[in-house]
Design an enzyme around this catalytic site. Structure first.
Site, PDB file in Angstrom:
ATOM      1  N   VAL A 161     -39.262  -6.985 -29.181  1.00 27.10           N
ATOM      2  CA  VAL A 161     -40.059  -5.936 -28.732  1.00 27.10           C
ATOM      3  C   VAL A 161     -41.140  -6.245 -30.305  1.00 27.10           C
ATOM      4  CG1 VAL A 161     -41.111  -3.527 -29.527  1.00 27.10           C
ATOM      5  CG2 VAL A 161     -38.960  -3.949 -28.032  1.00 27.10           C
ATOM      6  N   LYS A 217     -34.503  10.548 -27.516  1.00 29.94           N
ATOM      7  CA  LYS A 217     -35.024  10.674 -26.523  1.00 29.94           C
ATOM      8  C   LYS A 217     -35.864  12.034 -25.789  1.00 29.94           C
ATOM      9  CE  LYS A 217     -34.879   6.259 -25.029  1.00 29.94           C
ATOM     10  NZ  LYS A 217     -34.938   5.092 -23.606  1.00 29.94           N
TER      11      LYS A 217
END
Length: 428
Positions: free
Chosen positions: A15, A206
């Site tokens: 990333v 999450k």
């Protein structure tokens, strides 16, 4: 054009490298949208010599990651990962110094989100984390801003691409879990140690973030009841299909007078539900608002491009001066919600047993269901499994979950059962 937004970047993995590539390739477009250029000025990672496919010579290299908090930069981007350790130290120091923080670290936010949000507000800095949930899907912005006028009744969805990839392959090819997991690892969809993914922990991180945004509660990861797909059989997938369902690992969060309910669990999802058609490594989140109705966010939930795109979108917001409370309301306004018990939740269940192939086993299971107050809608017995046991699958009528739990407790230790039963909820 205004002065550039200066970025210090911690973590140069997939990333991190992607963020540099996005900023390089879309430099002019990003500057026009942000109102000023966005430039990486300093970086830090464990291995300085590693070839990451991008030119790092133009950036200042900082060996001590925590020292990035004092770099000559406006924003610190944290892409190290981990709930604690260097990532948390860096975030704390950066926010204390009044520097904005952008992170993709769902574990850190799930465990320390309230503390970090309070620190950001105290220093007037931004704490942005669009990339922490569902990769490139703008679900954080959707809940925090797009649905801000709504009372959210429920938020749920497919939050882990690794599990969804495995389930989709099992469904399409009739293969067992272990076989597909090995393929997912070979393709890079699953880690060498996949426990966080396949046991539901990643999805639980999450879900706790989404629940906080949806219901105005402090992130409460410890309250998430999480289980994964480790014990799923190809026969379960086939039985679900025969009943008109697909199996998906779904995280569900609801808040009501009983408290905050959060669970990550394998579900049977009806063919006509949008989540039944989410395949591969895709993520999807559904939020139900009292005025906006049902919102569906779907797209790539991981990977270099989508996640880096979400990080840069947060940088653009900061460059514009567009940021507010990290969890949609001031940290002091976030409530500490009690965990809602699941026993009185009503629904239908799929129960699978591997049993000895002998007379009386079905009667034993049926008696346990009857004595616990579970009404059976259908009971199916299939042929022998690989170990010689027989598969028995039950779908219950709607009823309280405590009754199903009681029935399974009555069967605990039975010599007729081989291994633990599989319990999946039906998402109609």
């Amino acid at each position: 054009m205004a002065q550039a937004l200066r970025v210090a970047l911690a973590g140069l993995g997939t990333v991190g490298g992607g963020v540099i590539r996005v900023l390089d390739e879309n430099r002019e477009l990003i500057a026009r949208r942000a109102g000023r250029p966005i430039e990486v000025v300093a970086v830090s990672a464990r291995d300085r010599s590693k070839d990451r496919g991008v030119d790092l010579s133009r950036f200042a290299w900082v060996d001590d990651t925590a020292a990035l908090a004092e770099a000559d930069a406006d924003v610190v981007v944290e892409l190290i990962g981990g709930a604690d350790g260097p990532a948390l130290t860096l975030a704390r120091r950066a926010l204390s110094a009044g520097r904005h923080v952008v992170t993709a670290n769902k574990a850190m936010l799930a465990h320390h989100g309230l503390e970090l949000a309070a620190a950001a507000e105290a220093s007037g800095a931004a704490l942005k984390f669009e990339a922490a949930v569902a990769g490139g899907i703008p679900v954080i912005k959707g809940l925090r801003e797009g649905a801000a006028a709504n009372a959210i009744a429920r938020v749920y969805g497919i939050l882990n691409g690794t599990c969804n990839f495995i389930l989709s392959k099992m469904e399409a090819e009739g293969r067992d879990f272990a076989d597909v997991l090995a393929e997912a690892q070979a393709l890079g969809y699953a880690e060498a140690d996949p426990s966080f993914d396949i046991d539901g922990v990643d999805a639980a991180h999450k879900l706790s973030i989404l629940a906080s945004l949806a219901f105005g509660t402090a992130p409460a990861f410890a309250q998430v009841a999480a289980s994964g797909i480790r014990h799923l059989l190809a026969a379960d997938i086939a039985e679900a299909a025969a009943l008109g369902y697909r199996v998906r690992l779904v995280g569900v969060a609801e808040a009501d007078g009983a408290g905050l309910f959060q669970r990550v669990h394998a579900h049977l999802v009806r063919f006509d539900h949008p989540l039944a058609h989410v395949t591969g490594a895709t993520n999807a989140v559904v939020a139900e608002g009292n005025f906006v109705g049902r919102l569906l966010f779907q797209g790539a939930g991981a990977g270099e491009g989508p996640t880096a795109s979400a990080v840069v979108a947060d940088l653009i917001d900061i460059a514009r001066g567009e940021f507010g409370p990290p969890f949609a309301m001031p940290a002091a306004a976030l409530t500490e919600a009690a965990a809602a018990p699941s026993g009185e939740r009503r629904g239908r269940a799929y129960l699978r047993f591997a049993v000895a192939d002998r007379v009386g086993v079905l009667a034993e299971i049926a008696a346990a269901m009857r004595d616990a107050g579970v009404s059976i809608e259908s009971l199916i017995q299939r042929g022998a499994l690989a170990d010689g046991s027989v598969l028995v699958a039950i779908v219950t009528h709607e009823g309280p979950e405590r009754c199903v739990a009681a029935a399974l407790e009555r069967l605990r230790g039975s010599q007729s059962l081989h291994g633990e039963p599989m319990w999946m909820h039906l998402l109609d």
